[in-house]
Design a protein around this motif. Structure first.
Motif, PDB file in Angstrom:
ATOM      1  N   GLU A  73     -14.757 -12.702  -9.220  1.00  0.00           N
ATOM      2  CA  GLU A  73     -15.341 -14.009  -9.528  1.00  0.00           C
ATOM      3  C   GLU A  73     -15.324 -14.893  -8.286  1.00  0.00           C
ATOM      4  OE1 GLU A  73     -13.961 -14.273 -14.194  1.00  0.00           O
ATOM      5  OE2 GLU A  73     -12.490 -14.497 -12.585  1.00  0.00           O
ATOM      6  N   VAL A  74     -16.490 -15.379  -7.907  1.00  0.00           N
ATOM      7  CA  VAL A  74     -16.668 -15.980  -6.597  1.00  0.00           C
ATOM      8  C   VAL A  74     -15.828 -17.236  -6.392  1.00  0.00           C
ATOM      9  CG1 VAL A  74     -18.657 -17.409  -7.242  1.00  0.00           C
ATOM     10  CG2 VAL A  74     -18.430 -16.554  -4.884  1.00  0.00           C
ATOM     11  N   GLU A  75     -15.483 -17.900  -7.471  1.00  0.00           N
ATOM     12  CA  GLU A  75     -14.735 -19.150  -7.331  1.00  0.00           C
ATOM     13  C   GLU A  75     -13.236 -18.921  -7.133  1.00  0.00           C
ATOM     14  OE1 GLU A  75     -14.963 -18.216 -11.750  1.00  0.00           O
ATOM     15  OE2 GLU A  75     -16.323 -18.170 -10.021  1.00  0.00           O
ATOM     16  N   ASP A  76     -12.787 -17.662  -7.124  1.00  0.00           N
ATOM     17  CA  ASP A  76     -11.352 -17.401  -7.065  1.00  0.00           C
ATOM     18  C   ASP A  76     -11.004 -16.339  -6.012  1.00  0.00           C
ATOM     19  OD1 ASP A  76      -8.646 -17.566  -7.785  1.00  0.00           O
ATOM     20  OD2 ASP A  76      -8.868 -16.014  -9.321  1.00  0.00           O
ATOM     21  N   PRO A  77     -11.388 -16.516  -4.752  1.00  0.00           N
ATOM     22  CA  PRO A  77     -11.092 -15.496  -3.740  1.00  0.00           C
ATOM     23  C   PRO A  77      -9.604 -15.332  -3.481  1.00  0.00           C
ATOM     24  CG  PRO A  77     -11.933 -17.479  -2.697  1.00  0.00           C
ATOM     25  CD  PRO A  77     -12.112 -17.663  -4.177  1.00  0.00           C
ATOM     26  N   VAL A  78      -8.849 -16.408  -3.578  1.00  0.00           N
ATOM     27  CA  VAL A  78      -7.412 -16.304  -3.348  1.00  0.00           C
ATOM     28  C   VAL A  78      -6.751 -15.531  -4.480  1.00  0.00           C
ATOM     29  CG1 VAL A  78      -5.265 -17.601  -3.019  1.00  0.00           C
ATOM     30  CG2 VAL A  78      -7.394 -18.421  -1.977  1.00  0.00           C
ATOM     31  N   GLY A  79      -7.231 -15.742  -5.692  1.00  0.00           N
ATOM     32  CA  GLY A  79      -6.697 -15.017  -6.843  1.00  0.00           C
ATOM     33  C   GLY A  79      -6.871 -13.522  -6.710  1.00  0.00           C
ATOM     34  N   GLU A  80      -7.990 -13.087  -6.146  1.00  0.00           N
ATOM     35  CA  GLU A  80      -8.190 -11.643  -5.958  1.00  0.00           C
ATOM     36  C   GLU A  80      -7.155 -11.073  -5.008  1.00  0.00           C
ATOM     37  OE1 GLU A  80     -11.568  -8.308  -4.927  1.00  0.00           O
ATOM     38  OE2 GLU A  80     -11.893 -10.336  -4.157  1.00  0.00           O
ATOM     39  N   MET A  81      -6.854 -11.800  -3.946  1.00  0.00           N
ATOM     40  CA  MET A  81      -5.879 -11.290  -2.985  1.00  0.00           C
ATOM     41  C   MET A  81      -4.453 -11.368  -3.531  1.00  0.00           C
ATOM     42  SD  MET A  81      -7.438  -9.959  -0.428  1.00  0.00           S
ATOM     43  CE  MET A  81      -8.588  -9.339  -1.685  1.00  0.00           C
ATOM     44  N   GLN A  82      -4.171 -12.332  -4.366  1.00  0.00           N
ATOM     45  CA  GLN A  82      -2.858 -12.372  -5.027  1.00  0.00           C
ATOM     46  C   GLN A  82      -2.713 -11.167  -5.955  1.00  0.00           C
ATOM     47  OE1 GLN A  82      -3.233 -16.298  -6.706  1.00  0.00           O
ATOM     48  NE2 GLN A  82      -2.072 -17.260  -5.037  1.00  0.00           N
ATOM     49  N   TYR A  83      -3.782 -10.840  -6.671  1.00  0.00           N
ATOM     50  CA  TYR A  83      -3.797  -9.649  -7.522  1.00  0.00           C
ATOM     51  C   TYR A  83      -3.577  -8.388  -6.674  1.00  0.00           C
ATOM     52  CZ  TYR A  83      -6.149  -5.702  -9.835  1.00  0.00           C
ATOM     53  OH  TYR A  83      -6.480  -4.464 -10.331  1.00  0.00           O
ATOM     54  N   THR A  84      -4.283  -8.299  -5.545  1.00  0.00           N
ATOM     55  CA  THR A  84      -4.162  -7.129  -4.676  1.00  0.00           C
ATOM     56  C   THR A  84      -2.762  -7.019  -4.095  1.00  0.00           C
ATOM     57  OG1 THR A  84      -6.514  -7.329  -4.142  1.00  0.00           O
ATOM     58  CG2 THR A  84      -5.188  -5.949  -2.700  1.00  0.00           C
ATOM     59  N   ALA A  85      -2.193  -8.145  -3.712  1.00  0.00           N
ATOM     60  CA  ALA A  85      -0.828  -8.139  -3.181  1.00  0.00           C
ATOM     61  C   ALA A  85       0.170  -7.675  -4.226  1.00  0.00           C
ATOM     62  CB  ALA A  85      -0.462  -9.527  -2.666  1.00  0.00           C
ATOM     63  N   SER A  86      -0.073  -8.008  -5.490  1.00  0.00           N
ATOM     64  CA  SER A  86       0.837  -7.559  -6.551  1.00  0.00           C
ATOM     65  C   SER A  86       0.770  -6.050  -6.714  1.00  0.00           C
ATOM     66  CB  SER A  86       0.504  -8.257  -7.871  1.00  0.00           C
ATOM     67  OG  SER A  86      -0.710  -7.787  -8.432  1.00  0.00           O
ATOM     68  N   ILE A  87      -0.403  -5.465  -6.523  1.00  0.00           N
ATOM     69  CA  ILE A  87      -0.541  -4.004  -6.563  1.00  0.00           C
ATOM     70  C   ILE A  87       0.251  -3.378  -5.421  1.00  0.00           C
ATOM     71  CG2 ILE A  87      -2.166  -2.096  -6.262  1.00  0.00           C
ATOM     72  CD1 ILE A  87      -4.252  -3.770  -7.721  1.00  0.00           C
ATOM     73  N   ALA A  88       0.110  -3.957  -4.228  1.00  0.00           N
ATOM     74  CA  ALA A  88       0.835  -3.429  -3.066  1.00  0.00           C
ATOM     75  C   ALA A  88       2.343  -3.529  -3.268  1.00  0.00           C
ATOM     76  CB  ALA A  88       0.414  -4.181  -1.809  1.00  0.00           C
ATOM     77  N   ASP A  89       2.789  -4.633  -3.831  1.00  0.00           N
ATOM     78  CA  ASP A  89       4.225  -4.801  -4.065  1.00  0.00           C
ATOM     79  C   ASP A  89       4.755  -3.746  -5.032  1.00  0.00           C
ATOM     80  OD1 ASP A  89       4.296  -6.983  -2.386  1.00  0.00           O
ATOM     81  OD2 ASP A  89       4.160  -8.468  -3.996  1.00  0.00           O
ATOM     82  N   GLU A  90       3.948  -3.400  -6.024  1.00  0.00           N
ATOM     83  CA  GLU A  90       4.397  -2.459  -7.050  1.00  0.00           C
ATOM     84  C   GLU A  90       4.248  -1.005  -6.624  1.00  0.00           C
ATOM     85  OE1 GLU A  90       3.521  -1.302 -11.767  1.00  0.00           O
ATOM     86  OE2 GLU A  90       2.558  -3.055 -10.851  1.00  0.00           O
ATOM     87  N   HIS A  91       3.187  -0.697  -5.880  1.00  0.00           N
ATOM     88  CA  HIS A  91       2.843   0.699  -5.625  1.00  0.00           C
ATOM     89  C   HIS A  91       2.927   1.133  -4.160  1.00  0.00           C
ATOM     90  CE1 HIS A  91       1.387   1.292  -9.757  1.00  0.00           C
ATOM     91  NE2 HIS A  91       0.820   0.106  -9.657  1.00  0.00           N
ATOM     92  N   GLY A  92       3.116   0.193  -3.222  1.00  0.00           N
ATOM     93  CA  GLY A  92       3.187   0.563  -1.819  1.00  0.00           C
ATOM     94  C   GLY A  92       1.853   0.763  -1.148  1.00  0.00           C
ATOM     95  N   LEU A  93       0.776   0.535  -1.839  1.00  0.00           N
ATOM     96  CA  LEU A  93      -0.579   0.530  -1.313  1.00  0.00           C
ATOM     97  C   LEU A  93      -1.330  -0.623  -1.974  1.00  0.00           C
ATOM     98  CD1 LEU A  93      -1.798   4.281  -1.378  1.00  0.00           C
ATOM     99  CD2 LEU A  93      -1.117   2.957   0.629  1.00  0.00           C
ATOM    100  N   PRO A  94      -2.270  -1.227  -1.260  1.00  0.00           N
ATOM    101  CA  PRO A  94      -2.751  -0.923   0.082  1.00  0.00           C
ATOM    102  C   PRO A  94      -1.832  -1.485   1.153  1.00  0.00           C
ATOM    103  CG  PRO A  94      -3.861  -2.874  -0.708  1.00  0.00           C
ATOM    104  CD  PRO A  94      -2.992  -2.387  -1.845  1.00  0.00           C
ATOM    105  N   ASP A  95      -2.155  -1.137   2.407  1.00  0.00           N
ATOM    106  CA  ASP A  95      -1.402  -1.654   3.542  1.00  0.00           C
ATOM    107  C   ASP A  95      -2.049  -2.895   4.136  1.00  0.00           C
ATOM    108  OD1 ASP A  95       0.684   0.634   4.120  1.00  0.00           O
ATOM    109  OD2 ASP A  95      -1.220   1.586   3.638  1.00  0.00           O
ATOM    110  N   ALA A  96      -3.307  -3.118   3.819  1.00  0.00           N
ATOM    111  CA  ALA A  96      -4.035  -4.299   4.277  1.00  0.00           C
ATOM    112  C   ALA A  96      -5.205  -4.510   3.334  1.00  0.00           C
ATOM    113  CB  ALA A  96      -4.528  -4.126   5.711  1.00  0.00           C
ATOM    114  N   ALA A  97      -5.739  -5.740   3.352  1.00  0.00           N
ATOM    115  CA  ALA A  97      -6.854  -6.065   2.482  1.00  0.00           C
ATOM    116  C   ALA A  97      -7.832  -6.976   3.202  1.00  0.00           C
ATOM    117  CB  ALA A  97      -6.361  -6.737   1.204  1.00  0.00           C
ATOM    118  N   VAL A  98      -9.094  -6.849   2.836  1.00  0.00           N
ATOM    119  CA  VAL A  98     -10.151  -7.737   3.312  1.00  0.00           C
ATOM    120  C   VAL A  98     -10.608  -8.570   2.128  1.00  0.00           C
ATOM    121  CG1 VAL A  98     -12.456  -7.884   4.324  1.00  0.00           C
ATOM    122  CG2 VAL A  98     -10.854  -6.109   5.097  1.00  0.00           C
ATOM    123  N   ALA A  99     -10.553  -9.876   2.291  1.00  0.00           N
ATOM    124  CA  ALA A  99     -10.832 -10.812   1.210  1.00  0.00           C
ATOM    125  C   ALA A  99     -12.285 -11.274   1.238  1.00  0.00           C
ATOM    126  CB  ALA A  99      -9.911 -12.026   1.337  1.00  0.00           C
TER     127      ALA A  99
END
Length: 309
Positions: A73-99
Motif C-alpha cells: 500500500e503506497v501510503e505506508d512504505p515504512v510499514g512495509e519495511m517494519q514488516y520485512t524487518a520482523s521477518i528478518a528478526d524471526e527467520h534470519g533472512l533477508p540480510d538487506a531490503a530495498v524500500a
C-alpha cells in the motif's frame, strides 16, 4: 570450464503474505495485466523457509538475500519495511531490503529519513514508469525527467540510500543527467533493463542503450527478471543477455538474482540458478564469485562474513 559451487546471494526477491491484503495487485480477483501473463499462482505466501527450500532444491549455497519492495500500500512504505524487518528478526533472512518511496512526494524527505533509520534498509525503488515501446518513448518520457521526481531522488544521498532503477531500456538515456549530477548515489538497474523483445533489431538497440549508463562506475546491473512468457528459461535462450551485461559492466558490477516468486511464472528456482551457472562456466572462479555473491555483497553493504571472508 566449471560450474560455480561457491556462496550465493540472491540479490532480488520478494517476501510476502498476500493473505494480509497489503499488496493491492495480489488481492483476490485483481489482475494488472502482468508482463508474464496470469499470475494467480504467485498469490501465495513466500517467506524465508520457502526460499531456503528452493535453494536446497537448486543445490546452491544460499548465504544471503536482498528483498525488494512489493508494491505494498503506497501510503505506508515504512510499514512495509517494519514488516520485512520482523521477518528478518524471526527467520534470519533477508540480510538487506530495498524500500519504496514516492520521490515526487513533497514530503519524501521525511519518509527517506524514517526508512534510513531501519537497519535492514539499504535503498529505495520508485518505478518511474515507461512508454509501451521505443517508438513511443520520445513523446512519453518517464519520471526520470520530472523535476519534482529528480528533487526527491537527490535526497537519497543525504540519507545514505542507494536507488534501484526499474525501467525499460528505451528510457535509460533519461537517467544520464541524474547519474552525472549525483555520483554519490549508487544505482542498481533491475531486470537487465527489460529486454523482452529478443528480435535482432531490438537486442541491438537494447545493447546500445546499456552504454548510456555502463560508463558510470556507480551503476551496477541485475541479471534478473529475464524470463519470457511461454519460453523455457535456458542457458541458450538467456545466455546472450547475461553475457552482454557482463561485457558492458564487468563481473564486479553485475549480480545474479531470482526475482522469486515472480519469476516462478517462467521457471523454477533450480532452472534459473543452474542456467546462470551454465552461462558463466567459462569465466574464472573469481569472476563467477563476483556475479553470484561478491557484487551484491559490496553494493548492498552486506557483511563480508557471508562470503566466508
Amino acid at each position: 570450464m566449471s560450474l560455480y559451487d561457491g556462496p550465493v546471494i540472491d540479490a532480488h526477491h520478494h517476501f510476502w503474505q498476500p493473505s494480509l491484503g497489503r499488496q493491492p495487485w495480489l488481492r483476490p480477483g485483481v489482475d494488472i495485466g502482468f508482463r508474464y501473463g496470469p499470475y494467480e499462482s504467485i498469490k501465495r505466501d513466500y517467506l524465508p523457509d520457502d526460499i531456503r527450500g528452493d535453494a536446497a532444491e537448486a543445490g546452491i549455497d544460499l548465504v544471503g538475500t536482498v528483498t525488494m519492495e512489493t508494491e505494498w500500500e503506497v501510503e505506508d512504505p515504512v510499514g512495509e519495511m517494519q514488516y520485512t524487518a520482523s521477518i528478518a528478526d524471526e527467520h534470519g533472512l533477508p540480510d538487506a531490503a530495498v524500500a519504496h518511496a514516492v520521490l515526487r512526494d513533497p514530503d519524501v524527505g521525511r519518509t527517506l529519513e524514517a526508512l534510513a533509520e531501519i537497519p535492514l534498509v539499504r535503498g529505495v525503488r520508485n518505478k518511474p514508469g515507461q512508454a509501451p515501446g521505443p517508438t513511443e518513448a520520445a513523446a512519453s518520457p518517464s519520471l526520470l525527467t520530472d523535476p519534482d521526481w529528480q528533487r526527491g531522488y537527490a535526497q537519497l544521498a543525504q540519507h545514505g540510500l542507494s536507488f534501484d532503477l526499474q525501467v525499460a531500456w528505451w528510457h535509460l538515456h533519461e537517467a544520464v543527467p541524474l547519474l552525472e549530477a549525483h555520483p554519490g548515489i549508487p544505482v542498481i538497474i533491475n531486470h537487465a533493463a527489460l529486454p523482452s523483445d529478443r528480435s535482432p533489431d531490438a537486442l541491438e538497440a537494447w545493447s546500445q542503450a546499456l552504454e548510456h549508463v555502463a560508463r558510470f562506475p556507480h551503476v551496477s546491473m541485475k541479471a534478473s527478471g529475464i524470463g519470457l512468457r511461454g519460453v523455457p528459461w535456458t542457458a541458450e535462450n538467456n545466455g546472450p543477455i547475461v553475457r552482454r551485461l557482463i561485457e558492458a559492466f564487468g563481473p564486479d558490477r553485475v549480480m545474479f538474482a531470482s526475482n522469486f516468486p515472480v519469476d516462478g511464472l517462467t521457471a523454477t528456482y533450480p532452472e534459473i540458478w543452474n542456467g546462470f551457472r551454465q552461462i558463466v562456466s567459462d569465466l574464472s572462479g573469481e569472476e563467477q564469485r563476483q556475479l553470484f555473491a561478491g557484487t551484491a555483497q559490496r553494493v548492498y553493504r552486506l557483511p563480508e562474513q557471508l562470503l566466508g571472508v
